[in-house]
Design an enzyme around this catalytic site. Structure first.
Site, mmCIF file in Angstrom:
data_model
loop_
_atom_site.group_PDB
_atom_site.id
_atom_site.type_symbol
_atom_site.label_atom_id
_atom_site.label_comp_id
_atom_site.label_asym_id
_atom_site.label_seq_id
_atom_site.Cartn_x
_atom_site.Cartn_y
_atom_site.Cartn_z
ATOM 1 C CE LYS A 191 -10.506 -20.199 -35.087
ATOM 2 N NZ LYS A 191 -10.065 -20.467 -36.408
ATOM 3 C CG HIS B 54 -4.251 -15.829 -34.513
ATOM 4 N ND1 HIS B 54 -5.299 -16.709 -34.512
ATOM 5 C CD2 HIS B 54 -3.352 -16.333 -35.376
ATOM 6 C CE1 HIS B 54 -5.044 -17.681 -35.344
ATOM 7 N NE2 HIS B 54 -3.867 -17.496 -35.884
ATOM 8 C CE LYS C 75 -0.804 -15.116 -38.817
ATOM 9 N NZ LYS C 75 0.402 -15.707 -38.241
ATOM 10 C CD GLU D 178 -4.928 -25.165 -40.888
ATOM 11 O OE1 GLU D 178 -4.488 -25.173 -39.735
ATOM 12 O OE2 GLU D 178 -6.111 -25.426 -41.169
ATOM 13 C CG ASP E 126 -11.500 -23.722 -38.068
ATOM 14 O OD1 ASP E 126 -11.674 -23.324 -36.898
ATOM 15 O OD2 ASP E 126 -10.417 -24.173 -38.484
ATOM 16 C CG HIS F 102 -8.707 -16.596 -39.217
ATOM 17 N ND1 HIS F 102 -8.548 -15.907 -38.044
ATOM 18 C CD2 HIS F 102 -8.668 -17.909 -38.874
ATOM 19 C CE1 HIS F 102 -8.433 -16.764 -37.045
ATOM 20 N NE2 HIS F 102 -8.511 -17.981 -37.518
ATOM 21 C CE LYS G 32 -8.198 -28.170 -39.800
ATOM 22 N NZ LYS G 32 -7.032 -27.443 -39.263
HETATM 23 P P1 NAP Z 1 -8.318 -26.977 -24.370
HETATM 24 O O1 NAP Z 1 -6.911 -27.386 -24.588
HETATM 25 O O2 NAP Z 1 -9.396 -28.012 -24.385
HETATM 26 O O3 NAP Z 1 -8.370 -26.236 -22.945
HETATM 27 C C1 NAP Z 1 -9.557 -25.943 -22.278
HETATM 28 C C2 NAP Z 1 -9.253 -25.310 -20.929
HETATM 29 O O4 NAP Z 1 -10.482 -25.021 -20.258
HETATM 30 C C3 NAP Z 1 -8.443 -26.190 -20.008
HETATM 31 O O5 NAP Z 1 -7.579 -25.378 -19.255
HETATM 32 C C4 NAP Z 1 -9.523 -26.793 -19.106
HETATM 33 O O6 NAP Z 1 -8.911 -27.198 -17.903
HETATM 34 C C5 NAP Z 1 -10.462 -25.618 -18.953
HETATM 35 N N1 NAP Z 1 -11.835 -25.990 -18.624
HETATM 36 C C6 NAP Z 1 -12.621 -26.893 -19.270
HETATM 37 N N2 NAP Z 1 -13.824 -26.974 -18.657
HETATM 38 C C7 NAP Z 1 -13.792 -26.111 -17.618
HETATM 39 C C8 NAP Z 1 -14.735 -25.749 -16.610
HETATM 40 N N3 NAP Z 1 -15.961 -26.291 -16.526
HETATM 41 N N4 NAP Z 1 -14.366 -24.831 -15.693
HETATM 42 C C9 NAP Z 1 -13.130 -24.264 -15.744
HETATM 43 N N5 NAP Z 1 -12.215 -24.555 -16.677
HETATM 44 C C10 NAP Z 1 -12.547 -25.478 -17.591
HETATM 45 O O7 NAP Z 1 -8.780 -25.848 -25.369
HETATM 46 P P2 NAP Z 1 -7.866 -24.847 -26.214
HETATM 47 O O8 NAP Z 1 -7.416 -25.521 -27.449
HETATM 48 O O9 NAP Z 1 -6.849 -24.232 -25.318
HETATM 49 O O10 NAP Z 1 -8.932 -23.748 -26.679
HETATM 50 C C11 NAP Z 1 -9.453 -22.775 -25.798
HETATM 51 C C12 NAP Z 1 -10.319 -21.780 -26.603
HETATM 52 O O11 NAP Z 1 -9.503 -21.128 -27.559
HETATM 53 C C13 NAP Z 1 -11.448 -22.423 -27.396
HETATM 54 O O12 NAP Z 1 -12.510 -21.496 -27.462
HETATM 55 C C14 NAP Z 1 -10.858 -22.600 -28.778
HETATM 56 O O13 NAP Z 1 -11.833 -22.626 -29.788
HETATM 57 C C15 NAP Z 1 -10.025 -21.338 -28.866
HETATM 58 N N6 NAP Z 1 -8.908 -21.435 -29.801
HETATM 59 C C16 NAP Z 1 -7.899 -22.321 -29.596
HETATM 60 C C17 NAP Z 1 -6.839 -22.366 -30.473
HETATM 61 C C18 NAP Z 1 -5.688 -23.320 -30.266
HETATM 62 O O14 NAP Z 1 -4.739 -23.230 -31.038
HETATM 63 N N7 NAP Z 1 -5.713 -24.174 -29.294
HETATM 64 C C19 NAP Z 1 -6.807 -21.521 -31.585
HETATM 65 C C20 NAP Z 1 -7.850 -20.609 -31.757
HETATM 66 C C21 NAP Z 1 -8.892 -20.568 -30.852
HETATM 67 P P3 NAP Z 1 -9.593 -28.258 -16.888
HETATM 68 O O15 NAP Z 1 -9.980 -29.438 -17.706
HETATM 69 O O16 NAP Z 1 -8.552 -28.516 -15.854
HETATM 70 O O17 NAP Z 1 -10.762 -27.548 -16.320
#
Ligand code: NAP
Length: 492
Positions: free
Chosen positions: A150, A180, A184, A218, A237, A242, A341
């Protein structure tokens, strides 16, 4: 009772965004636990990609640190960790460029007939490009699946753009839109309660249920995700995905079978039966809020604006709304949703509030008779409680008391409660999309949410301020109290 382990076929798991927060906190620990449980065979591989340049050896170090950070010491197993790390490989791929794609394709080529899971843990703007490149490099085999995180879009129109782009390369049955919450244990238990017991279904309707509350609260703030959050807000969000999914599982008709399309067809009917909220009623049916400085259990905390480093924002960090389902089963039973939040407590729960008894045979000395409530707690402490009235034990005449029949999963089953991602990732490998969202569901949810966003904009409905550490603006309380009801408080 011991859990039953169903091993999965050999697979290659390719994590885009393999160095990101989601990969470190959820994907790597989940795959590690499934590996330690013996669910993954020796030949399966996990290939991480991101732009950063590093060797596979360096990535294994990153993964080791992630697991040591996010898995409790008592749940770690040194041999299991060594075996897991040996599966990991890393390829540097810039999604927007050409570097790394051939290397990735060559790595996958020897195993063309294997199950392939492409997990897109990157910013959603990259989903279309990644899909196109996977297609162009011939990696989308018959056995390939793609998992999309998402948010899928920020509106119906943008969700269609993402769905079209991914759908150009992957067939709908190959696309797993993850939510997710659906993985659950308690959410699946909701389906077991409803459809594996004769007790609930006959009373599961407007004649017996007064109202339903769904809370996803939260206690934390935006936690460094302010850039994303300020363009999203609580409605997009939490509610669009959810909370509407939870509402669907409470409200849907019994599906003919517990299979993907039967379940999703029923959820879709609910989404399509939601009464519209628009400019004419948005002021009565919705409340927006934004936190200002206040206190959490750890001490004073800053307000939203300070946290995102802005002097002003009209984004909501709290939303409460009254949804109604226009069908025979639910006409007249409101579904109150609230999420925010920096609220007083971290809690996600569904409360099914039954109607009062039609007539009491007891006199006033017995005390008040509280209507039954079924409380389905998603976090923390997953479990189900049913509040019933009993006679206060012992002498003293007939005095009535409300007590909960309590089924806390942690206590009842005494095992580690697996994270939702563990189950969902294995479901993808197995090819079971029951707990994932189909395209038409996501789009139907946006179809209901878009007019709320538009009405907020057209009526200039600014968020009301609330102190961090409270239950949101008082208008959120008034939303249910106006109807003679109250939000559920813990401790039944
Ligand atoms: P993040 O920490 O910003 O990670 C982004 C990842 O993408 C990094 O590995 C980054 O590595 C890579 N990336 C960025 N630009 C890129 C490119 N041009 N080519 C290849 N790789 C690239 O983000 P995140 O929090 O893990 O979230 C990832 C996704 O999951 C998003 O869609 C977010 O909305 C969703 N999500 C996250 C969470 C959470 O808890 N974090 C929860 C629900 C949903 P490099 O910079 O080395 O390329």
């Amino acid at each position: 009772m011991a859990s039953r382990l169903i091993t999965v076929d050999t697979f290659d798991f390719i994590a885009f965004g393999g160095t990101g927060d989601l990969a470190r906190r959820k994907l790597l620990p989940s795959l590690y636990f499934r590996d330690c449980a013996g669910q993954i065979d020796g030949a399966s591989r996990i290939i991480a990609t991101a732009r950063s340049h590093m060797t596979s050896e360096a990535y294994r170090e990153l993964a080791k640190t992630a697991i040591e950070t996010h898995v409790k010491p008592e749940e770690r197993d040194a041999n299991g960790l060594a075996r897991f790390l040996a599966r990991l490989e890393y390829v540097s791929v810039d999604v927007n460029g050409e570097d790394g794609w051939d290397e990735l394709a060559n790595l996958l080529k020897p195993n063309e007939s294997r199950i392939r899971v492409f997990y897109l843990a990157t910013a959603p703007e990259l989903f279309g490009t990644i899909s196109a490149k996977l297609g162009a490099h011939g990696m989308v085999t018959h056995q390939a699946r793609v998992v999309v995180e998402k948010p899928v879009g920020k509106s119906l129109a943008s969700a269609k753009v993402v769905n079209d782009a991914v759908g150009q390369v992957f067939a709908e049955q190959q696309i797993y839109r993850i939510d997710h919450y659906l993985g659950k244990e308690t959410v699946q238990n909701l389906m077991a309660l409803r459809f594996a017991n004769a007790l609930f279904e006959p009373v599961w309707n407007a004649a017996h249920i007064d109202h339903v509350q769904i809370t996803v609260a939260e206690s934390i703030g935006v936690e460094g995700r302010g850039g994303y959050y300020d363009t999203a807000g609580a409605l997009r969000d939490m509610v669009q995905n959810h909370m509407l999914q939870l509402l669907c599982l409470v409200a849907m008709e019994p599906p003919a079978a517990f299979d993907a399309d039967a379940v999703r067809d029923e959820k879709l009917k609910i989404l399509k039966s939601l009464k519209p909220i628009n400019e004419s009623n948005v002021g009565q049916l919705t409340v927006r809020g934004q936190y200002e400085a206040g206190a959490s259990a750890q001490g004073p905390v800053p307000g939203y604006l300070e946290e995102i480093g802005a002097s002003q924002s009209s984004n909501e960090t709290f939303v409460a709304l009254k949804a109604e389902i226009a069908n025979w089963r639910w006409a007249g039973t409101p579904f109150y949703l609230r999420s925010g939040k920096r609220l007083a407590q971290r809690v996600s729960e569904i409360v099914v509030a039954f109607r009062p008894i039609p007539h009491s045979i007891f006199d006033a000395s017995a005390g008040p008779i509280q209507p039954n409530q079924l409380v389905i707690r998603l976090q923390p402490d997953e479990g189900v409680k049913l509040q019933i009235m009993i006679k206060d034990p012992g002498p003293g005449g007939m005095r009535l008391r409300a007590v909960p029949l309590d089924m806390s999963f942690a206590e009842s089953f005494g095992e580690r409660n697996p994270d939702a991602y563990e189950r969902l990732v294995m479901d993808v490998v197995r090819g079971n999309p029951t707990l994932f969202m189909r395209r038409d569901e996501v789009e139907a949810a946006w179809h209901w949410v878009d007019p709320i966003l538009e009405a907020w904009a057209s009526t200039n409905m600014a968020p009301r301020l609330y102190r961090a550490g409270t239950w949101g603006p008082s208008a959120g309380v008034a939303l249910v109290e106006r109807d003679g009801r109250t939000w559920h408080e813990d401790g039944i």
